[in-house]
Design a protein around this motif. Structure first.
Motif, PDB file in Angstrom:
ATOM      1  N   ASP A  83      22.980 -32.376   8.099  1.00 19.27           N
ATOM      2  CA  ASP A  83      23.417 -33.712   7.706  1.00 19.27           C
ATOM      3  C   ASP A  83      22.261 -34.719   7.687  1.00 19.27           C
ATOM      4  O   ASP A  83      22.470 -35.914   7.833  1.00 19.27           O
ATOM      5  CB  ASP A  83      24.553 -34.210   8.613  1.00 19.27           C
ATOM      6  N   ARG A  84      21.044 -34.242   7.480  1.00 20.22           N
ATOM      7  CA  ARG A  84      19.874 -35.125   7.371  1.00 20.22           C
ATOM      8  C   ARG A  84      19.589 -35.406   5.901  1.00 20.22           C
ATOM      9  O   ARG A  84      19.556 -34.472   5.084  1.00 20.22           O
ATOM     10  CB  ARG A  84      18.646 -34.469   7.997  1.00 20.22           C
ATOM     11  N   PRO A  85      19.358 -36.672   5.544  1.00 17.67           N
ATOM     12  CA  PRO A  85      19.031 -36.993   4.150  1.00 17.67           C
ATOM     13  C   PRO A  85      17.708 -36.372   3.716  1.00 17.67           C
ATOM     14  O   PRO A  85      16.711 -36.445   4.435  1.00 17.67           O
ATOM     15  CB  PRO A  85      18.927 -38.516   4.137  1.00 17.67           C
ATOM     16  N   VAL A  86      17.747 -35.749   2.532  1.00 12.45           N
ATOM     17  CA  VAL A  86      16.526 -35.218   1.913  1.00 12.45           C
ATOM     18  C   VAL A  86      16.300 -35.857   0.544  1.00 12.45           C
ATOM     19  O   VAL A  86      15.300 -35.585  -0.107  1.00 12.45           O
ATOM     20  CB  VAL A  86      16.568 -33.675   1.780  1.00 12.45           C
ATOM     21  N   GLY A  87      17.248 -36.698   0.111  1.00 12.29           N
ATOM     22  CA  GLY A  87      17.119 -37.335  -1.186  1.00 12.29           C
ATOM     23  C   GLY A  87      18.295 -38.230  -1.491  1.00 12.29           C
ATOM     24  O   GLY A  87      19.128 -38.524  -0.623  1.00 12.29           O
ATOM     25  N   TRP A 147      16.055 -39.254  -6.391  1.00  8.79           N
ATOM     26  CA  TRP A 147      14.743 -39.037  -5.804  1.00  8.79           C
ATOM     27  C   TRP A 147      14.891 -38.075  -4.641  1.00  8.79           C
ATOM     28  O   TRP A 147      15.986 -37.902  -4.106  1.00  8.79           O
ATOM     29  CB  TRP A 147      14.033 -40.315  -5.367  1.00  8.79           C
ATOM     30  N   LEU A 148      13.794 -37.429  -4.280  1.00  5.08           N
ATOM     31  CA  LEU A 148      13.766 -36.504  -3.149  1.00  5.08           C
ATOM     32  C   LEU A 148      12.588 -36.825  -2.252  1.00  5.08           C
ATOM     33  O   LEU A 148      11.525 -37.227  -2.733  1.00  5.08           O
ATOM     34  CB  LEU A 148      13.624 -35.052  -3.611  1.00  5.08           C
ATOM     35  N   PRO A 154       9.406 -35.698  -0.118  1.00  6.07           N
ATOM     36  CA  PRO A 154       8.423 -34.679  -0.496  1.00  6.07           C
ATOM     37  C   PRO A 154       8.747 -33.274   0.018  1.00  6.07           C
ATOM     38  O   PRO A 154       8.533 -32.292  -0.694  1.00  6.07           O
ATOM     39  CB  PRO A 154       7.113 -35.199   0.116  1.00  6.07           C
ATOM     40  N   THR A 155       9.305 -33.159   1.222  1.00  7.72           N
ATOM     41  CA  THR A 155       9.607 -31.836   1.788  1.00  7.72           C
ATOM     42  C   THR A 155      10.724 -31.106   1.052  1.00  7.72           C
ATOM     43  O   THR A 155      10.874 -29.896   1.203  1.00  7.72           O
ATOM     44  CB  THR A 155       9.996 -31.955   3.271  1.00  7.72           C
ATOM     45  N   ALA A 156      11.498 -31.816   0.251  1.00 15.36           N
ATOM     46  CA  ALA A 156      12.623 -31.201  -0.470  1.00 15.36           C
ATOM     47  C   ALA A 156      12.296 -30.866  -1.916  1.00 15.36           C
ATOM     48  O   ALA A 156      13.107 -30.261  -2.615  1.00 15.36           O
ATOM     49  CB  ALA A 156      13.833 -32.131  -0.422  1.00 15.36           C
ATOM     50  N   ARG A 157      11.123 -31.235  -2.381  1.00 20.58           N
ATOM     51  CA  ARG A 157      10.778 -31.050  -3.791  1.00 20.58           C
ATOM     52  C   ARG A 157      10.403 -29.601  -4.110  1.00 20.58           C
ATOM     53  O   ARG A 157       9.980 -28.851  -3.244  1.00 20.58           O
ATOM     54  CB  ARG A 157       9.623 -31.975  -4.171  1.00 20.58           C
ATOM     55  N   ASN A 189       6.536 -39.221 -16.121  1.00 14.70           N
ATOM     56  CA  ASN A 189       7.176 -38.555 -14.991  1.00 14.70           C
ATOM     57  C   ASN A 189       7.730 -37.201 -15.442  1.00 14.70           C
ATOM     58  O   ASN A 189       8.918 -37.049 -15.723  1.00 14.70           O
ATOM     59  CB  ASN A 189       8.280 -39.445 -14.414  1.00 14.70           C
ATOM     60  N   ALA A 190       6.853 -36.220 -15.520  1.00 12.04           N
ATOM     61  CA  ALA A 190       7.244 -34.885 -16.010  1.00 12.04           C
ATOM     62  C   ALA A 190       8.279 -34.225 -15.121  1.00 12.04           C
ATOM     63  O   ALA A 190       9.168 -33.519 -15.607  1.00 12.04           O
ATOM     64  CB  ALA A 190       6.009 -34.004 -16.136  1.00 12.04           C
ATOM     65  N   ALA A 191       8.207 -34.429 -13.804  1.00 13.20           N
ATOM     66  CA  ALA A 191       9.178 -33.810 -12.893  1.00 13.20           C
ATOM     67  C   ALA A 191      10.586 -34.326 -13.174  1.00 13.20           C
ATOM     68  O   ALA A 191      11.546 -33.554 -13.202  1.00 13.20           O
ATOM     69  CB  ALA A 191       8.788 -34.071 -11.440  1.00 13.20           C
ATOM     70  N   SER A 192      10.721 -35.619 -13.402  1.00  8.33           N
ATOM     71  CA  SER A 192      12.035 -36.181 -13.702  1.00  8.33           C
ATOM     72  C   SER A 192      12.559 -35.650 -15.033  1.00  8.33           C
ATOM     73  O   SER A 192      13.754 -35.379 -15.182  1.00  8.33           O
ATOM     74  CB  SER A 192      11.975 -37.707 -13.725  1.00  8.33           C
ATOM     75  N   CYS A 193      11.667 -35.477 -15.989  1.00  6.82           N
ATOM     76  CA  CYS A 193      12.072 -34.940 -17.285  1.00  6.82           C
ATOM     77  C   CYS A 193      12.595 -33.514 -17.139  1.00  6.82           C
ATOM     78  O   CYS A 193      13.588 -33.134 -17.765  1.00  6.82           O
ATOM     79  CB  CYS A 193      10.901 -34.993 -18.266  1.00  6.82           C
TER      80      CYS A 193
END
Length: 195
Positions: free
Chosen positions: A90-94, A113-114, A116-119, A152-156
């Protein structure tokens, strides 16, 4: 001046219900933000990549708590909604959310958004997919738009993997710290089929 078409969704379509908890997959879910999520939110907005694309930062725990608290009012006002993407503990990652909700048009913008540890693990795609399914099947929305800088290639990639085709580009429409950015516009319709 009267409208010639009835609103696509009546007022109260969201506010009449509690903001739901949404399953994503085993060990991953979406839930409304809480006050005790403020440290994770502050850490997120301390991330240079999140600051780059969201053009804001949070400088204190109080600002982070204000960010988490605002969402209950925005849900009641039916203008926006945001969910914490949480792990098995139950910890937020994004975050995934709806912005610019227009019930009259049954439309909204999506955001995500995420930390960094969840990307790099498909979490944004899966979380956005869960939000899209709920938006079309339970909330009754018809159109979801998604906009990001062409840089923002990751978002695309998240948009494409979640079935949001590119509809076009808005030239020089958003100013970031490094200047004006062209923005890709993606959208999904309820009639586009399952995610």
């Amino acid at each position: 001046m009267p409208l010639l078409v009835a609103p696509a969704l009546p007022a109260g379509s969201l506010a009449a219900q509690e903001q739901p908890h949404l399953p994503v997959r085993s060990g991953l879910a979406l839930r409304p933000w809480r006050d005790d999520d403020a440290p994770a939110v502050r850490a997120a907005f301390g991330c240079p990549a999140i600051q780059r694309w969201h053009v804001r930062r949070l400088d204190s725990d109080d600002e982070a708590r204000s960010w988490t608290v605002q969402w209950a009012d925005r849900w009641r006002d039916e203008t926006a909604a945001s969910w914490a993407v949480v792990d098995a503990d139950d910890r937020p990652v994004g975050q995934v959310g709806l912005r610019d909700v227009l019930l009259t048009e049954a439309s909204a913008q999506v955001s995500y958004w995420l930390l960094p540890t969840a990307r790099g693990r498909g979490i944004a795609t899966e979380a956005l997919g869960a939000l899209v399914r709920w938006s079309f099947t339970r909330a009754g929305l018809y159109r979801l738009a998604l906009e990001h800088s062409t840089g923002n290639a990751a978002s695309c990639r998240v948009a494409a993997r979640t079935g949001f085709p590119v509809e076009g580009m808005r030239r020089g429409s958003v100013r970031h710290t490094d200047g004006w950015h062209d923005m890709h516009l993606h959208a999904r319709l309820r009639t586009d089929g399952p995610v």
